[in-house]
Motif scaffolding. Sequence first.
Motif, mmCIF file in Angstrom:
data_model
loop_
_atom_site.group_PDB
_atom_site.id
_atom_site.type_symbol
_atom_site.label_atom_id
_atom_site.label_comp_id
_atom_site.label_asym_id
_atom_site.label_seq_id
_atom_site.Cartn_x
_atom_site.Cartn_y
_atom_site.Cartn_z
ATOM 1 N N LYS A 5 103.177 -40.247 8.967
ATOM 2 C CA LYS A 5 101.896 -40.712 8.053
ATOM 3 C C LYS A 5 101.256 -41.676 9.053
ATOM 4 C CE LYS A 5 102.952 -42.340 3.544
ATOM 5 N NZ LYS A 5 103.871 -43.220 2.591
ATOM 6 N N GLU A 6 101.925 -42.208 10.100
ATOM 7 C CA GLU A 6 101.007 -43.033 11.179
ATOM 8 C C GLU A 6 100.348 -42.209 11.973
ATOM 9 O OE1 GLU A 6 99.839 -46.653 11.898
ATOM 10 O OE2 GLU A 6 101.553 -46.239 10.625
ATOM 11 N N GLU A 10 98.861 -39.593 10.810
ATOM 12 C CA GLU A 10 97.858 -39.129 10.135
ATOM 13 C C GLU A 10 96.747 -40.200 9.934
ATOM 14 O OE1 GLU A 10 97.621 -36.196 9.038
ATOM 15 O OE2 GLU A 10 95.850 -36.741 7.917
ATOM 16 N N LYS A 11 97.189 -41.516 9.844
ATOM 17 C CA LYS A 11 96.430 -42.664 9.820
ATOM 18 C C LYS A 11 95.618 -42.892 11.103
ATOM 19 C CE LYS A 11 99.117 -45.966 7.613
ATOM 20 N NZ LYS A 11 99.448 -47.459 7.824
ATOM 21 N N GLU A 55 107.593 -44.402 9.168
ATOM 22 C CA GLU A 55 107.157 -43.161 8.913
ATOM 23 C C GLU A 55 106.082 -42.558 10.058
ATOM 24 O OE1 GLU A 55 106.777 -42.480 4.667
ATOM 25 O OE2 GLU A 55 106.469 -44.833 4.439
#
Length: 217
Positions: free
Chosen positions: A203-204, A206-207, A200
């Motif tokens: 998402k990564e 965003e992290k 993902e």
Amino acid sequence: MKIAPSVLTADFTNLKNEIDSISDADLIHIDIMDGNFVPNISFGPAITKQISKVSNKNLDVHLMVLDPLNWIDEFSLENVEYITVHFESNNFLEALTKIRKNGKKVGLTIKPETSVSLISKYLKDVDLVLIMSVKPGFGGQKFIPESLNKVKELVDLREKNNYKYVIEIDGGINGETAPLVKKAGVDIAVVGSYLFNKKERNKEMEKLRWKSLFFQI
Ligand SMILES: O=C(CO)[C@H](O)[C@H](O)COP(=O)(O)O
Ligand SMILES: [Co+2]
């Protein structure tokens, strides 16, 4: 801090889906290697054109080639925002002028063994300075910690002289090194293998952004 995924370690048999999987990227980093300037060959203008067709993102072209002047026209595509050449390549000054003439933002980069002082007189004329935090040529290498000092040097020089460049870093960026480079003052982090080894990717990214902010507090 912006994130620019490098497609170097993407699955090229599945290019459209790979590009779709990074739809939240700020820019897409394109690594061009000629087998001369670096001991590896990646891809060229034809594949870059395909990428630009399947993506609505701006491209950030990193030319790891011996003679960048021969290639700048080929890579001056509509959605290319930055073209970056190596200080260590042939006729790099003429290359910078040509990038500007072609209406693209001008990037200058140095290998890990090159010091910032060697490029200080060119800093007033560039839009981006890229610090290589691995030896150029391959994805998946370990981050060189001394690169952080170069970033800090560039932040100081920019402040002192009111220069306008953004600072980019490339190589070995992951969940551990992203907060460090953000704290040092990096504006754009290139992330290759760490991102493409995850499922993902949005998402990564965003992290990575969140972690960076967290460590800045
Ligand atoms: O310019 C490069 C190598 O020369 C790549 O952009 C860089 O290595 C990104 O890959 P990774 O994040 O896996 O280190
Ligand atoms: Co690169």
